[in-house]
Design a protein around this motif. Structure first.
Motif, PDB file in Angstrom:
ATOM      1  N   MET A   1      -4.196  18.536  -6.857  1.00  0.00           N
ATOM      2  CA  MET A   1      -3.050  17.856  -6.260  1.00  0.00           C
ATOM      3  C   MET A   1      -2.047  17.476  -7.350  1.00  0.00           C
ATOM      4  O   MET A   1      -2.441  17.028  -8.423  1.00  0.00           O
ATOM      5  N   LYS A   2      -0.771  17.668  -7.060  1.00  0.00           N
ATOM      6  CA  LYS A   2       0.264  17.405  -8.053  1.00  0.00           C
ATOM      7  C   LYS A   2       0.899  16.037  -7.834  1.00  0.00           C
ATOM      8  O   LYS A   2       1.038  15.577  -6.696  1.00  0.00           O
ATOM      9  N   LEU A   3       1.309  15.434  -8.930  1.00  0.00           N
ATOM     10  CA  LEU A   3       2.076  14.201  -8.847  1.00  0.00           C
ATOM     11  C   LEU A   3       3.535  14.495  -8.519  1.00  0.00           C
ATOM     12  O   LEU A   3       4.045  15.583  -8.837  1.00  0.00           O
ATOM     13  N   TYR A   4       4.200  13.539  -7.913  1.00  0.00           N
ATOM     14  CA  TYR A   4       5.602  13.663  -7.528  1.00  0.00           C
ATOM     15  C   TYR A   4       6.207  12.253  -7.540  1.00  0.00           C
ATOM     16  O   TYR A   4       5.470  11.261  -7.631  1.00  0.00           O
ATOM     17  N   PRO A   5       7.516  12.090  -7.475  1.00  0.00           N
ATOM     18  CA  PRO A   5       8.113  10.754  -7.418  1.00  0.00           C
ATOM     19  C   PRO A   5       7.567   9.968  -6.221  1.00  0.00           C
ATOM     20  O   PRO A   5       7.504  10.491  -5.096  1.00  0.00           O
ATOM     21  N   LEU A   6       7.193   8.725  -6.471  1.00  0.00           N
ATOM     22  CA  LEU A   6       6.410   7.949  -5.506  1.00  0.00           C
ATOM     23  C   LEU A   6       7.139   6.701  -5.029  1.00  0.00           C
ATOM     24  O   LEU A   6       7.654   5.916  -5.829  1.00  0.00           O
ATOM     25  N   LYS A   7       7.131   6.524  -3.709  1.00  0.00           N
ATOM     26  CA  LYS A   7       7.539   5.250  -3.115  1.00  0.00           C
ATOM     27  C   LYS A   7       6.290   4.514  -2.649  1.00  0.00           C
ATOM     28  O   LYS A   7       5.316   5.128  -2.205  1.00  0.00           O
ATOM     29  N   PHE A   8       6.350   3.193  -2.738  1.00  0.00           N
ATOM     30  CA  PHE A   8       5.226   2.351  -2.328  1.00  0.00           C
ATOM     31  C   PHE A   8       5.651   1.436  -1.189  1.00  0.00           C
ATOM     32  O   PHE A   8       6.827   1.072  -1.068  1.00  0.00           O
ATOM     33  N   GLU A   9       4.696   1.067  -0.364  1.00  0.00           N
ATOM     34  CA  GLU A   9       4.958   0.101   0.707  1.00  0.00           C
ATOM     35  C   GLU A   9       4.946  -1.295   0.104  1.00  0.00           C
ATOM     36  O   GLU A   9       3.938  -1.719  -0.455  1.00  0.00           O
ATOM     37  N   PRO A  10       6.067  -2.037   0.178  1.00  0.00           N
ATOM     38  CA  PRO A  10       6.099  -3.356  -0.472  1.00  0.00           C
ATOM     39  C   PRO A  10       5.122  -4.348   0.156  1.00  0.00           C
ATOM     40  O   PRO A  10       4.734  -4.226   1.322  1.00  0.00           O
ATOM     41  N   LYS A  11       4.754  -5.346  -0.636  1.00  0.00           N
ATOM     42  CA  LYS A  11       3.975  -6.488  -0.166  1.00  0.00           C
ATOM     43  C   LYS A  11       4.933  -7.672  -0.067  1.00  0.00           C
ATOM     44  O   LYS A  11       5.585  -8.018  -1.056  1.00  0.00           O
ATOM     45  N   TYR A  12       5.004  -8.291   1.098  1.00  0.00           N
ATOM     46  CA  TYR A  12       5.936  -9.391   1.308  1.00  0.00           C
ATOM     47  C   TYR A  12       5.207 -10.730   1.229  1.00  0.00           C
ATOM     48  O   TYR A  12       4.131 -10.890   1.803  1.00  0.00           O
ATOM     49  N   SER A  13       5.823 -11.680   0.525  1.00  0.00           N
ATOM     50  CA  SER A  13       5.168 -12.967   0.276  1.00  0.00           C
ATOM     51  C   SER A  13       5.986 -14.122   0.820  1.00  0.00           C
ATOM     52  O   SER A  13       7.172 -14.270   0.477  1.00  0.00           O
ATOM     53  N   TYR A  14       5.341 -14.953   1.661  1.00  0.00           N
ATOM     54  CA  TYR A  14       5.953 -16.210   2.093  1.00  0.00           C
ATOM     55  C   TYR A  14       6.128 -17.120   0.887  1.00  0.00           C
ATOM     56  O   TYR A  14       5.250 -17.198   0.019  1.00  0.00           O
ATOM     57  N   ARG A  15       7.265 -17.766   0.816  1.00  0.00           N
ATOM     58  CA  ARG A  15       7.499 -18.770  -0.211  1.00  0.00           C
ATOM     59  C   ARG A  15       8.229 -19.958   0.419  1.00  0.00           C
ATOM     60  O   ARG A  15       9.082 -19.772   1.290  1.00  0.00           O
ATOM     61  N   ILE A  16       7.914 -21.143  -0.029  1.00  0.00           N
ATOM     62  CA  ILE A  16       8.536 -22.368   0.481  1.00  0.00           C
ATOM     63  C   ILE A  16      10.048 -22.310   0.362  1.00  0.00           C
ATOM     64  O   ILE A  16      10.787 -22.898   1.139  1.00  0.00           O
ATOM     65  N   TRP A  17      10.543 -21.526  -0.617  1.00  0.00           N
ATOM     66  CA  TRP A  17      11.975 -21.432  -0.912  1.00  0.00           C
ATOM     67  C   TRP A  17      12.616 -20.141  -0.401  1.00  0.00           C
ATOM     68  O   TRP A  17      13.789 -19.885  -0.632  1.00  0.00           O
ATOM     69  N   GLY A  18      11.864 -19.312   0.302  1.00  0.00           N
ATOM     70  CA  GLY A  18      12.335 -17.983   0.690  1.00  0.00           C
ATOM     71  C   GLY A  18      13.345 -18.008   1.833  1.00  0.00           C
ATOM     72  O   GLY A  18      13.440 -18.968   2.601  1.00  0.00           O
ATOM     73  N   GLY A  19      14.113 -16.933   1.971  1.00  0.00           N
ATOM     74  CA  GLY A  19      15.139 -16.825   3.006  1.00  0.00           C
ATOM     75  C   GLY A  19      15.010 -15.557   3.812  1.00  0.00           C
ATOM     76  O   GLY A  19      13.899 -15.102   4.107  1.00  0.00           O
ATOM     77  N   GLU A  20      16.151 -14.953   4.150  1.00  0.00           N
ATOM     78  CA  GLU A  20      16.177 -13.766   5.004  1.00  0.00           C
ATOM     79  C   GLU A  20      16.849 -12.568   4.352  1.00  0.00           C
ATOM     80  O   GLU A  20      16.966 -11.506   4.956  1.00  0.00           O
ATOM     81  N   LYS A  21      17.330 -12.717   3.110  1.00  0.00           N
ATOM     82  CA  LYS A  21      18.159 -11.658   2.520  1.00  0.00           C
ATOM     83  C   LYS A  21      17.380 -10.386   2.192  1.00  0.00           C
ATOM     84  O   LYS A  21      17.970  -9.311   2.111  1.00  0.00           O
TER      85      LYS A  21
END
Length: 324
Positions: A1-21
């Motif tokens: 199997m060959k390597l290629y440019p890779l995208k990853f599924e992000p991990k989203y984190s709740y934070r007391i200071w977080g917003g919606e942007k």
């Protein structure tokens, strides 16, 4: 199997200071409220990101390193880091101020937590009017005077406050007291570490727990660099479009900025490392082996070390180019 440019599924984190942007500006897809961080590429235990496209879909960074070794990381990176991916890549949305904090050095983090230290950098993608960051001290202090200010509630009097705009960049070495202020959306590049010592948190109560967050004031004392520096901002210029312009080069990672306005060929045969693209403005297309990989604002692409040449095209995109 060959390597290629890779995208990853992000991990989203709740934070007391977080917003919606992260959702409204960067088009991230999640249903929760107060999401403060999108971990784009992570090897942190229990927060590993997974490849989201192609034949390697579902693989973690550890899986990729085990299977491809220096083909994936680069020879020198693999020799230095083995099975550990050295960087953690994030987008951060601070609707409210983060805690005032500090990160331990490599030596202290190893001794206390068996972890890397946390040298990091910020690139401001968007800043509301009068948005600020806290970076370092505005005067020379020592351990005793620092503790006096902390205990009597005047810590902010001795901290350096920087008004920020889009494009402003700061390198935050371990030991430097810092905080992201309200109304700032930024890209963060850091060593793989989740060790933070909170010094002050505005006496906030976390709505999820009903309690104030833990402070680490004693542990922070041994980690803080009390020296005052004349300038905390990283100066750079985009002298020329369609080439790599130096942004922050540290012992832990190198970051360039590139303004892409046309089709260009990037040759990475002389860089013995994986390359990460973070798109901080506009959109571009990366082509490799006759496959196209679109990268929009707020998206990240990892180019394995064995992919030595790619074609990049865009009309007016800005990308951070990161490697070891």
């Amino acid at each position: 199997m060959k390597l290629y440019p890779l995208k990853f599924e992000p991990k989203y984190s709740y934070r007391i200071w977080g917003g919606e942007k992260l959702k409204t500006v960067l088009n991230k897809n999640y249903a929760l409220d107060s999401i403060g961080e999108s971990w784009e590429i992570s090897d942190v235990e229990d927060n590993e990101t997974l490849v989201c496209e192609g034949a390697l879909e579902g693989k973690t960074l550890k899986n990729l390193i085990h299977e491809f070794k220096e083909e994936f990381l680069g020879k020198s990176v693999y020799q230095n880091f083995g099975d550990s991916f050295p960087l953690l890549i994030k987008f951060i949305d601070a609707k409210n101020p983060l805690s005032i904090q500090v990160h331990p050095s490599n030596e202290l983090a190893k001794e206390r937590h068996n972890s890397f230290g946390k040298n990091e950098m910020w690139y401001v993608m968007q800043a509301e009017e009068d948005a600020q960051l806290i970076v370092g001290f505005n005067q020379n202090v020592d351990r005793e005077s620092y503790q006096l200010h902390l205990n009597d509630g005047t810590l902010l009097d001795i901290l350096n406050i920087e008004k920020v705009d889009q494009g402003d960049t700061f390198y935050i070495p371990t030991g430097r007291v810092h905080a992201i202020g309200a109304g700032v959306l930024l890209a963060e590049i850091q060593q793989t570490s989740n060790i933070t010592y909170r010094i002050y948190d505005y006496d906030r109560v976390d709505k999820k727990t009903g309690e104030k967050r833990e402070l680490h004031t004693e542990m922070a004392l041994d980690a803080i660099d009390f020296k005052h520096y004349p300038n905390y901002r990283s100066t750079y210029s985009i002298k020329e479009a369609n080439v790599s312009n130096k942004l922050v080069h540290s012992p832990y990672f190198k970051t360039n900025i590139m303004h892409v306005t046309e089709e260009i060929i990037k040759d990475y045969s002389q860089i013995d490392s994986f390359i990460i693209y973070m798109c901080v403005e506009g959109a571009l297309i990366v082509e490799s082996e006759n496959e196209a990989y679109p990268v929009n604002t707020g998206e990240t692409l990892l180019i394995p070390a064995c992919v030595e040449q790619i074609k990049v095209s865009g009309k007016s995109a800005k990308i951070l180019e990161i490697y070891l």
